[in-house]
Design a protein around this motif. Structure first.
Motif, PDB file in Angstrom:
ATOM      1  N   GLU A  69     -30.983 -31.272  47.415  1.00 23.63           N
ATOM      2  CA  GLU A  69     -30.551 -32.274  48.387  1.00 23.63           C
ATOM      3  C   GLU A  69     -29.050 -32.254  48.418  1.00 23.63           C
ATOM      4  O   GLU A  69     -28.413 -32.613  47.437  1.00 23.63           O
ATOM      5  CB  GLU A  69     -31.014 -33.670  48.001  1.00 23.63           C
ATOM      6  N   SER A  70     -28.600 -31.782  49.555  1.00 27.19           N
ATOM      7  CA  SER A  70     -29.206 -31.115  50.685  1.00 27.19           C
ATOM      8  C   SER A  70     -28.788 -29.663  50.716  1.00 27.19           C
ATOM      9  O   SER A  70     -27.714 -29.336  50.245  1.00 27.19           O
ATOM     10  CB  SER A  70     -28.641 -31.709  51.970  1.00 27.19           C
ATOM     11  N   HIS A 363     -29.702 -44.757  45.727  1.00 22.97           N
ATOM     12  CA  HIS A 363     -28.578 -45.691  45.640  1.00 22.97           C
ATOM     13  C   HIS A 363     -28.846 -46.731  44.555  1.00 22.97           C
ATOM     14  O   HIS A 363     -29.951 -46.866  44.060  1.00 22.97           O
ATOM     15  CB  HIS A 363     -28.314 -46.400  46.979  1.00 22.97           C
ATOM     16  N   TYR A 379     -24.121 -44.313  43.725  1.00 26.67           N
ATOM     17  CA  TYR A 379     -24.733 -43.487  42.674  1.00 26.67           C
ATOM     18  C   TYR A 379     -24.280 -43.858  41.259  1.00 26.67           C
ATOM     19  O   TYR A 379     -23.986 -42.982  40.452  1.00 26.67           O
ATOM     20  CB  TYR A 379     -24.494 -42.000  42.978  1.00 26.67           C
TER      21      TYR A 379
HETATM   22  C1  DNO Z   1     -27.409 -40.764  50.837  1.00 28.21           C
HETATM   23  C2  DNO Z   1     -28.371 -39.662  50.941  1.00 28.21           C
HETATM   24  C3  DNO Z   1     -28.121 -38.786  52.146  1.00 28.21           C
HETATM   25  C4  DNO Z   1     -29.006 -37.554  52.051  1.00 28.21           C
HETATM   26  C5  DNO Z   1     -28.883 -36.593  53.188  1.00 28.21           C
HETATM   27  C6  DNO Z   1     -29.968 -35.572  53.104  1.00 28.21           C
HETATM   28  O1  DNO Z   1     -27.213 -41.301  49.801  1.00 28.21           O
HETATM   29  O2  DNO Z   1     -29.652 -40.117  50.899  1.00 28.21           O
HETATM   30  O3  DNO Z   1     -26.791 -38.403  52.170  1.00 28.21           O
HETATM   31  O4  DNO Z   1     -28.662 -36.845  50.902  1.00 28.21           O
HETATM   32  O5  DNO Z   1     -28.927 -37.227  54.400  1.00 28.21           O
HETATM   33  O6  DNO Z   1     -29.667 -34.488  53.910  1.00 28.21           O
END
Ligand code: DNO
Length: 407
Positions: A69-70, A363, A379
């Motif tokens: 990701e990602s 989050h 995070y």
């Molecule tokens: C935010 C994340 C997003 C996610 C992207 C996946 O915290 O969930 O930035 O990583 O959208 O491509």
């Protein structure tokens, strides 16, 4: 449910020992050092795998890189601009390298220009912690009076324009810059130095691209990568728009169950799947996580579990919101987990090897020791550990297995 955790690599403020102590079973990571459109070299993938597999002491962590990701889809691909074929070729090569390294799940998104968007990254909460929030008036103040986007006045009701004008007038230069930086902070490490001209340049490239065209570009991208992913034994999973409505006049096409049904149906394959992000989709009052899981369950390859609370003002299908603790907020996470566990049981009965759905506590609020660390917004160690602990408790209470050995 597989208990995973996002790790940004060596620059992350959390280390592998802390992840293990938090109860993590597997790691979600990406090679943020490579810009979208560039091949991820096999040796760099191996370096990241080794870091994940190792504790700071040098001993084995028992962790593996389980979800990407990602693997970002470049703006060139999203807009089908010059260089498209090269960027598609690079994406396909990276998929091959990831599959050869034994990683099976690859998350991406198809949001134009901005990824997740917030206006405040550390808003104080009554309990002394902080959280991220999206305030429509702040966003309008940026759009109308800082960016000065052509056509922006058509996007907001007159009373909102007036409140945004007052809000903007009350900001000094430093506060205006902070708001701008918060709004473009969505792509960790990728675009933290964007200027207003950079943003305007990106917006111009989308001038000829409406929602139908973007949807078609997504389907064209999927047609290029999904058959290969299926051959390689990979599971791609598109992350939803965050928030799930248009911003800065840009189209967004992965905001609802019907958007997902269309995109996954257009290139039908087990490799063409969804990342169920309850925090993103749950901002829409019409979102029903159980209905989403019942409709698309077999193709949910990854879950981001978090929560949001809608707040005023809201208009024109858009709303302000803040990030609530994982089990609080507008989305019923217990019902979501019950439906995901039912989907896992269904897969097991079918004999699917990929019955266990990886999820991460997405989050977290900054709480306790997080407040001194000021790590990557969203995070923190302790806020996410609280989220993971609460989610594990729900899973155990619903009869799920939270102790499955690390692979
Ligand atoms: C935010 C994340 C997003 C996610 C992207 C996946 O915290 O969930 O930035 O990583 O959208 O491509």
């Amino acid at each position: 449910m597989r208990q995973t955790w996002r790790w940004f690599g060596p620059a992350d403020t959390v280390n592998t020992a802390e992840m293990c102590q938090a109860g993590v079973q597997g790691v979600v990571s990406a090679l943020h050092q490579f810009k979208p459109g560039v091949v991820w070299p096999a040796d760099e993938i191996a370096v990241r795998q080794r870091l994940i597999a190792t504790l700071p002491s040098g001993a084995a962590s028992g962790l593996a890189w389980e979800v990407v990701e990602s693997l970002p889809v470049s703006e060139v691909i999203k807009t089908k601009a010059d260089g498209y074929n090269d960027h598609i070729a690079a994406y396909r090569t990276s998929l091959g390298h990831l599959a050869a390294a034994g990683i099976e799940v690859v998350c991406y998104n198809f949001m134009p220009v901005l990824d997740w968007t917030r206006t405040v990254l550390r808003a104080p909460l009554p309990h002394g912690g902080t959280t991220m929030l999206f305030d429509l008036v702040d966003f309008a103040a940026f759009d109308l009076f800082i960016l000065g986007r052509a056509g922006a006045f058509d996007d907001y009701p007159a009373d909102c324009v007036e409140v945004a004008r007052e809000r903007h007038a009350a900001l000094d230069d430093a506060a205006r810059l902070a708001l701008q930086n918060n709004i473009v902070a969505g792509l960790p490490g990728a675009n933290d130095t964007w200027t207003l001209d950079d943003i305007k340049g990106h917006l111009e490239r989308y001038a000829p691209i409406n929602a139908d065209r973007l949807r078609q570009n997504l389907v064209d991208f999927l047609a290029e990568v999904v058959p290969l992913a299926e051959d390689l034994g990979l599971r791609l999973c598109c992350h939803p728009d965050d928030p799930p409505f248009a911003l800065l006049g840009l189209p967004r096409v992965m905001s609802s169950l019907s958007d997902y049904a269309a995109a996954l149906g257009a290139v039908d394959s087990p490799a063409n799947g969804a990342t169920l992000c309850t925090g993103s989709l749950g901002v829409d009052p019409a979102f029903d996580p159980v209905a989403f899981i019942e409709a698309l369950g077999p193709k949910i390859h990854f879950a981001h579990l978090r929560n949001t609370t809608r707040s005023a003002p809201a208009f024109g299908g858009r709303t302000s919101f803040f990030e609530a603790a994982h089990l609080e907020g507008d989305t019923d996470i217990v019902a979501t987990l019950r439906a995901l566990l039912a989907e896992e049981a269904r897969r097991r009965a079918e004999g699917r090897a990929d019955w266990s759905i990886p999820f991460r506590p997405d989050h977290g609020q900054d709480v306790l020791g997080d407040l001194a660390v000021k790590g990557m917004p969203g995070y923190p160690l302790i806020g996410r550990m609280r989220g993971l602990a609460e989610l594990r408790g729900v899973i155990a209470g619903l009869g799920g297995d939270i102790c499955a050995a690390t692979r």
